[in-house]
Design a protein around this motif. Sequence first.
Motif, PDB file in Angstrom:
ATOM      1  N   ARG A  52       0.834  -1.205   0.000  1.00 31.07           N
ATOM      2  CA  ARG A  52       0.000   0.000   0.000  1.00 31.07           C
ATOM      3  C   ARG A  52       0.866   1.251   0.000  1.00 31.07           C
ATOM      4  O   ARG A  52       0.573   2.227  -0.690  1.00 31.07           O
ATOM      5  CB  ARG A  52      -0.929   0.006   1.217  1.00 31.07           C
ATOM      6  CG  ARG A  52      -2.086  -0.984   1.129  1.00 31.07           C
ATOM      7  CD  ARG A  52      -3.155  -0.664   2.169  1.00 31.07           C
ATOM      8  NE  ARG A  52      -2.626  -0.754   3.519  1.00 31.07           N
ATOM      9  CZ  ARG A  52      -2.675  -1.853   4.273  1.00 31.07           C
ATOM     10  NH1 ARG A  52      -3.229  -2.957   3.790  1.00 31.07           N
ATOM     11  NH2 ARG A  52      -2.188  -1.851   5.500  1.00 31.07           N
ATOM     12  N   ASP A  53       1.951   1.224   0.778  1.00 31.83           N
ATOM     13  CA  ASP A  53       2.838   2.375   0.887  1.00 31.83           C
ATOM     14  C   ASP A  53       3.530   2.661  -0.453  1.00 31.83           C
ATOM     15  O   ASP A  53       3.604   3.808  -0.898  1.00 31.83           O
ATOM     16  CB  ASP A  53       3.889   2.107   1.970  1.00 31.83           C
ATOM     17  CG  ASP A  53       4.761   3.319   2.243  1.00 31.83           C
ATOM     18  OD1 ASP A  53       4.231   4.443   2.209  1.00 31.83           O
ATOM     19  OD2 ASP A  53       5.974   3.146   2.471  1.00 31.83           O
ATOM     20  N   ALA A  55       2.534   1.675  -3.506  1.00 30.45           N
ATOM     21  CA  ALA A  55       1.543   2.061  -4.509  1.00 30.45           C
ATOM     22  C   ALA A  55       1.071   3.499  -4.310  1.00 30.45           C
ATOM     23  O   ALA A  55       0.738   4.186  -5.276  1.00 30.45           O
ATOM     24  CB  ALA A  55       0.355   1.110  -4.461  1.00 30.45           C
ATOM     25  N   ARG A  56       1.047   3.943  -3.071  1.00 31.44           N
ATOM     26  CA  ARG A  56       0.652   5.324  -2.808  1.00 31.44           C
ATOM     27  C   ARG A  56       1.694   6.304  -3.346  1.00 31.44           C
ATOM     28  O   ARG A  56       1.355   7.351  -3.894  1.00 31.44           O
ATOM     29  CB  ARG A  56       0.480   5.534  -1.303  1.00 31.44           C
ATOM     30  CG  ARG A  56       0.074   6.950  -0.905  1.00 31.44           C
ATOM     31  CD  ARG A  56      -0.129   7.058   0.599  1.00 31.44           C
ATOM     32  NE  ARG A  56       1.051   6.645   1.344  1.00 31.44           N
ATOM     33  CZ  ARG A  56       2.104   7.432   1.570  1.00 31.44           C
ATOM     34  NH1 ARG A  56       2.123   8.672   1.077  1.00 31.44           N
ATOM     35  NH2 ARG A  56       3.137   6.990   2.258  1.00 31.44           N
ATOM     36  N   GLN A  57       2.967   5.967  -3.205  1.00 35.86           N
ATOM     37  CA  GLN A  57       4.030   6.873  -3.632  1.00 35.86           C
ATOM     38  C   GLN A  57       4.460   6.672  -5.083  1.00 35.86           C
ATOM     39  O   GLN A  57       5.007   7.588  -5.702  1.00 35.86           O
ATOM     40  CB  GLN A  57       5.245   6.706  -2.710  1.00 35.86           C
ATOM     41  CG  GLN A  57       4.944   7.045  -1.253  1.00 35.86           C
ATOM     42  CD  GLN A  57       6.197   7.040  -0.406  1.00 35.86           C
ATOM     43  OE1 GLN A  57       7.101   7.840  -0.627  1.00 35.86           O
ATOM     44  NE2 GLN A  57       6.249   6.130   0.559  1.00 35.86           N
ATOM     45  N   PRO A  59       2.317   5.377  -8.019  1.00 35.92           N
ATOM     46  CA  PRO A  59       1.016   4.855  -8.471  1.00 35.92           C
ATOM     47  C   PRO A  59       1.111   3.909  -9.669  1.00 35.92           C
ATOM     48  O   PRO A  59       0.208   3.106  -9.887  1.00 35.92           O
ATOM     49  CB  PRO A  59       0.241   6.125  -8.846  1.00 35.92           C
ATOM     50  CG  PRO A  59       0.918   7.229  -8.102  1.00 35.92           C
ATOM     51  CD  PRO A  59       2.351   6.848  -8.012  1.00 35.92           C
ATOM     52  N   HIS A  61       2.647   1.303  -9.957  1.00 37.22           N
ATOM     53  CA  HIS A  61       2.604  -0.089  -9.519  1.00 37.22           C
ATOM     54  C   HIS A  61       1.172  -0.579  -9.320  1.00 37.22           C
ATOM     55  O   HIS A  61       0.921  -1.782  -9.299  1.00 37.22           O
ATOM     56  CB  HIS A  61       3.361  -0.258  -8.197  1.00 37.22           C
ATOM     57  CG  HIS A  61       4.850  -0.213  -8.347  1.00 37.22           C
ATOM     58  ND1 HIS A  61       5.553   0.960  -8.430  1.00 37.22           N
ATOM     59  CD2 HIS A  61       5.766  -1.210  -8.444  1.00 37.22           C
ATOM     60  CE1 HIS A  61       6.848   0.688  -8.551  1.00 37.22           C
ATOM     61  NE2 HIS A  61       7.004  -0.613  -8.565  1.00 37.22           N
ATOM     62  N   ASP A  62       0.249   0.361  -9.146  1.00 34.06           N
ATOM     63  CA  ASP A  62      -1.126  -0.006  -8.842  1.00 34.06           C
ATOM     64  C   ASP A  62      -1.935  -0.132 -10.120  1.00 34.06           C
ATOM     65  O   ASP A  62      -1.506   0.248 -11.193  1.00 34.06           O
ATOM     66  CB  ASP A  62      -1.755   1.050  -7.925  1.00 34.06           C
ATOM     67  CG  ASP A  62      -2.894   0.480  -7.097  1.00 34.06           C
ATOM     68  OD1 ASP A  62      -3.271  -0.670  -7.349  1.00 34.06           O
ATOM     69  OD2 ASP A  62      -3.392   1.192  -6.212  1.00 34.06           O
ATOM     70  N   HIS A  71       1.546  -7.232  -5.643  1.00 38.79           N
ATOM     71  CA  HIS A  71       1.372  -7.635  -4.253  1.00 38.79           C
ATOM     72  C   HIS A  71       2.083  -8.948  -3.965  1.00 38.79           C
ATOM     73  O   HIS A  71       2.738  -9.113  -2.935  1.00 38.79           O
ATOM     74  CB  HIS A  71      -0.117  -7.757  -3.940  1.00 38.79           C
ATOM     75  CG  HIS A  71      -0.420  -7.789  -2.472  1.00 38.79           C
ATOM     76  ND1 HIS A  71      -1.699  -7.685  -1.977  1.00 38.79           N
ATOM     77  CD2 HIS A  71       0.383  -7.908  -1.390  1.00 38.79           C
ATOM     78  CE1 HIS A  71      -1.657  -7.757  -0.650  1.00 38.79           C
ATOM     79  NE2 HIS A  71      -0.399  -7.900  -0.281  1.00 38.79           N
ATOM     80  N   HIS A 127      10.867   0.655   4.051  1.00 37.44           N
ATOM     81  CA  HIS A 127       9.727   0.229   4.869  1.00 37.44           C
ATOM     82  C   HIS A 127      10.107  -0.980   5.723  1.00 37.44           C
ATOM     83  O   HIS A 127       9.846  -1.002   6.949  1.00 37.44           O
ATOM     84  CB  HIS A 127       8.547  -0.120   3.971  1.00 37.44           C
ATOM     85  CG  HIS A 127       7.287  -0.388   4.723  1.00 37.44           C
ATOM     86  ND1 HIS A 127       6.245   0.523   4.779  1.00 37.44           N
ATOM     87  CD2 HIS A 127       6.877  -1.459   5.460  1.00 37.44           C
ATOM     88  CE1 HIS A 127       5.265   0.029   5.519  1.00 37.44           C
ATOM     89  NE2 HIS A 127       5.630  -1.187   5.932  1.00 37.44           N
TER      90      HIS A 127
END
Length: 426
Positions: A52-53, A55-57, A59, A61-62, A71, A127
């Motif tokens: 999630r971290d 993909a948020r930074q 995008p 990857h999402d 994932h 992370h």
Amino acid sequence: MTTTARAWLLGLRPAGAPPEPVCTPETLAVAVRALGPGPVGWAVEVARAMARDIARQVPEHDGPSAFPPFHRAVEATVLTALRGLFTEPAPAPALIAPEALASNAELARRNVPLDRVLRGVRLGHAHLHGRLTAVLDGQPADVRAAETHRISELLFVYADLQASRLAEEYVAERDRWHRGREAARRRIVDDILAGHAVGAAVAARTLGYELARHHAAFVVTSASPDTPADELRLFAAELARAVECEQLLTVTADTGEVWAWTCWPTAPPRTAFTALPRLVPERGPLRAALGPVGHGAEGFRRSHQGAREAQRVARLGSRTGWLCDYADVSTAALLTADPEHARWFAARVLGPLGAQDPRTGELRETLRVYLAQGRSPQGAAERLFVARNTVTYRVRRAEELLGRPLEPDGLELRLALEIARLLGPA
């Protein structure tokens, strides 16, 4: 360092009920054998937050098709790293999880930039390092002192190894994908240009472009042999935006040349193309030749042929500027389709007026403009920026070199003058 000192890793436990693992059964089984279910549950939980971290930074990857393999890659990478921190195998490319390689290949096929892919690796490393450091903060002082440096150093080695391997695989996969995809697209395009029957569904699926449309073709080239194909494609995309087309198709034709097609459901107005020199700024050595609008597969083919003819005429040196539009040079293209024959024709019609010296060339150009202006000395003078009397004198001198008065229609003479302007004197 003994495995006893690393035993804190075996005490890792998820904060709650861990989510269902998504990595392959093989990766999961190897991790469970080496670490046990508790640390594996912790790794799965951390991987979910890490994904999630990232993909948020980053995008890129999402997405609906990207997230599941991504994932799986994150989860497998965390499990592999945790197992490596406990067993300390020698760093080797085999330590990179297959799931990570599979996700990396998909990112390459989606043309996600490599720097964005590697940023995901760096974020994941940071992370995991933060989560492990937080666990170490709760360990006895001697364990914390011994393990903090080891964990930081090993994670850096693993991250560096992963980044290097993924970069290599990314480049190789992107090249394989582009070669295969580009080759398939080129085969379809070559069939259409050769006049072979190509099914609309097959063409749409392979090209990502609809044939049952109105098409305008471009040939994009560069005066510099060092210009990469990607720069030519970007220029083609800029032209496509300027003409507000529905779709754009590009294929690499040769070194320094890209073929492009734009299309619309209905035929675009002529003004869409006449405005191009104003809407698109000149891009150094980049050049474009534009074909006429045509409909369907035959229009696709004919527009490309027109663009190639415009490109050929532009190379004769008859035009300046970066864009050569077939609509502006169609007569010139027809006259010079057989250059040798055209020169013979011009030499026969012009006689001494076809001489190569600059003064005779000036007379030819004045006569050409004079005839194009309906034999108006004033109109020719305004076009040539000379005095009216100068035009009269030059026309009279040209007649003397021709050895005959100007004929009423003057068609052959006008054609010969145009050929001499395009191809040079015979």
